[in-house]
Enzyme design. Structure first.
Site, mmCIF file in Angstrom:
data_model
loop_
_atom_site.group_PDB
_atom_site.id
_atom_site.type_symbol
_atom_site.label_atom_id
_atom_site.label_comp_id
_atom_site.label_asym_id
_atom_site.label_seq_id
_atom_site.Cartn_x
_atom_site.Cartn_y
_atom_site.Cartn_z
ATOM 1 N N ARG A 112 32.862 -24.108 -19.464
ATOM 2 C CA ARG A 112 33.444 -23.696 -18.193
ATOM 3 C C ARG A 112 34.181 -22.366 -18.320
ATOM 4 O O ARG A 112 34.765 -21.889 -17.361
ATOM 5 C CB ARG A 112 34.433 -24.766 -17.732
ATOM 6 C CG ARG A 112 34.054 -25.402 -16.404
ATOM 7 C CD ARG A 112 35.068 -26.478 -16.120
ATOM 8 N NE ARG A 112 35.072 -26.937 -14.769
ATOM 9 C CZ ARG A 112 34.442 -28.023 -14.332
ATOM 10 N NH1 ARG A 112 33.698 -28.724 -15.145
ATOM 11 N NH2 ARG A 112 34.574 -28.403 -13.078
ATOM 12 N N LYS A 168 26.056 -30.131 -9.100
ATOM 13 C CA LYS A 168 25.687 -30.131 -10.525
ATOM 14 C C LYS A 168 25.501 -31.549 -11.051
ATOM 15 O O LYS A 168 24.521 -31.847 -11.721
ATOM 16 C CB LYS A 168 26.773 -29.468 -11.393
ATOM 17 C CG LYS A 168 27.012 -28.016 -11.129
ATOM 18 C CD LYS A 168 27.994 -27.440 -12.143
ATOM 19 C CE LYS A 168 29.388 -28.050 -12.094
ATOM 20 N NZ LYS A 168 30.140 -27.793 -10.860
ATOM 21 N N ARG A 221 40.397 -25.322 -7.651
ATOM 22 C CA ARG A 221 39.224 -25.434 -8.531
ATOM 23 C C ARG A 221 38.248 -24.284 -8.273
ATOM 24 O O ARG A 221 37.638 -23.757 -9.197
ATOM 25 C CB ARG A 221 38.532 -26.791 -8.315
ATOM 26 C CG ARG A 221 39.346 -27.946 -8.911
ATOM 27 C CD ARG A 221 38.937 -29.295 -8.354
ATOM 28 N NE ARG A 221 37.572 -29.639 -8.643
ATOM 29 C CZ ARG A 221 36.822 -30.428 -7.868
ATOM 30 N NH1 ARG A 221 37.319 -30.938 -6.752
ATOM 31 N NH2 ARG A 221 35.596 -30.705 -8.215
HETATM 32 P P1 AMP Z 1 34.030 -31.936 -12.673
HETATM 33 O O1 AMP Z 1 33.753 -33.384 -12.612
HETATM 34 O O2 AMP Z 1 33.025 -31.175 -13.483
HETATM 35 O O3 AMP Z 1 34.258 -31.325 -11.307
HETATM 36 O O4 AMP Z 1 35.420 -31.766 -13.468
HETATM 37 C C1 AMP Z 1 36.621 -32.325 -12.958
HETATM 38 C C2 AMP Z 1 37.808 -31.784 -13.744
HETATM 39 O O5 AMP Z 1 37.691 -32.143 -15.131
HETATM 40 C C3 AMP Z 1 37.962 -30.260 -13.752
HETATM 41 O O6 AMP Z 1 38.582 -29.758 -12.581
HETATM 42 C C4 AMP Z 1 38.829 -30.084 -15.008
HETATM 43 O O7 AMP Z 1 40.175 -30.453 -14.770
HETATM 44 C C5 AMP Z 1 38.220 -31.111 -15.959
HETATM 45 N N1 AMP Z 1 37.098 -30.507 -16.708
HETATM 46 C C6 AMP Z 1 35.772 -30.787 -16.577
HETATM 47 N N2 AMP Z 1 35.023 -30.046 -17.416
HETATM 48 C C7 AMP Z 1 35.896 -29.264 -18.103
HETATM 49 C C8 AMP Z 1 35.750 -28.260 -19.107
HETATM 50 N N3 AMP Z 1 34.551 -27.898 -19.579
HETATM 51 N N4 AMP Z 1 36.878 -27.663 -19.580
HETATM 52 C C9 AMP Z 1 38.090 -28.019 -19.140
HETATM 53 N N5 AMP Z 1 38.301 -28.931 -18.170
HETATM 54 C C10 AMP Z 1 37.226 -29.554 -17.659
#
Ligand code: AMP
Length: 221
Positions: free
Chosen positions: A88, A13, A171
């Site tokens: 999310r 993504k 995750r």
């Molecule tokens: P990502 O970089 O999108 O894989 O996000 C890494 C981490 O950030 C996730 O595992 C969550 O802990 C937090 N995170 C990212 N986006 C969200 C969201 N929309 N709502 C809550 N936590 C988020």
């Protein structure tokens, strides 16, 4: 153009949302990047989210929604944005609908990237990110020109704290439980396109661009 990138962790993504944002002049909005930056800078927000992220759980909705609302309503987002990692869960999607609805606006397209689970686990093992600017790499498929160094800023590459196998599995569990239902949520409006996220970065990017063209969103018809 207002786009949302959906998909399990490791589907690409971030990489694709950034490329699409660059090509079509959209603001790339990624809460994960914002949270990691806050952790790097040691802010209050950074301290709040660090443990949550390391365990693969979601940051509370009120915190996330407040930060996203600020970005989405900023002048830089006025010409369009590519959301990467928000919403999310359904509660966040409803908040986004409200934010956009208040301006008589809505999402144009949801790009759902599909990658088999085994490949997601392998990608997490081989993913590295720049510790200075956050640019992602894959040491097998998309390595930096100089080993261990970011092509853009020269910063040292590290493994994300949440890319260890235990956290990746957590995750994925969170993704299946609360994020995947968003495909059905947006399907009700008929705005989801599912695209294979397998193959090299450029092939996936070309598939996305073709979908945008098919929907008449690319400015080309
Ligand atoms: P990502 O970089 O999108 O894989 O996000 C890494 C981490 O950030 C996730 O595992 C969550 O802990 C937090 N995170 C990212 N986006 C969200 C969201 N929309 N709502 C809550 N936590 C988020």
């Amino acid at each position: 153009m207002k786009l949302l990138f959906l998909g399990p962790p490791g589907a690409g993504k971030g990489t694709q949302a950034k490329l699409v944002a660059e090509r079509f002049n959209l603001l790339h909005i990624a809460p994960g990047d914002i949270f990691r930056q806050e952790v790097r800078e040691g802010t209050d927000l950074g301290r709040l989210v660090e443990g949550i992220m390391a365990e693969g759980r979601l940051v509370p909705d009120d915190v996330t929604v407040q930060i996203m609302e600020k970005r989405i309503s900023s002048p830089e987002a006025a010409d369009g944005f590519a959301l990467d990692g928000f919403p999310r869960n359904v509660a966040q999607a409803e908040s986004l609908d409200k934010m956009l609805g208040a301006k008589n606006d809505k999402l144009d397209l949801v790009i759902n990237l599909e990658v088999p689970e085994e490949e997601l686990l392998e990608r997490a093992r081989t993913r590295r990110v720049c510790s200075a600017c956050g640019k992602p790499y894959n040491i097998k498929l998309d390595p930096p020109k100089t080993e261990g160094r970011c092509d853009v800023c020269g910063g040292p590459l590290i493994t994300r704290k949440d890319d260890n196998e235990t956290t990746v599995r957590q995750r994925l569990k969170v993704y299946h439980e609360v994020t995947e239902p968003l495909i059905g949520y947006y399907n009700r409006d008929g705005i989801v396109v599912s695209i294979s996220g397998c193959g090299d970065v450029d092939s996936v990017f070309q598939r996305i661009v073709r979908s945008l063209e098919d929907k008449g969103l690319s400015g080309k018809r």
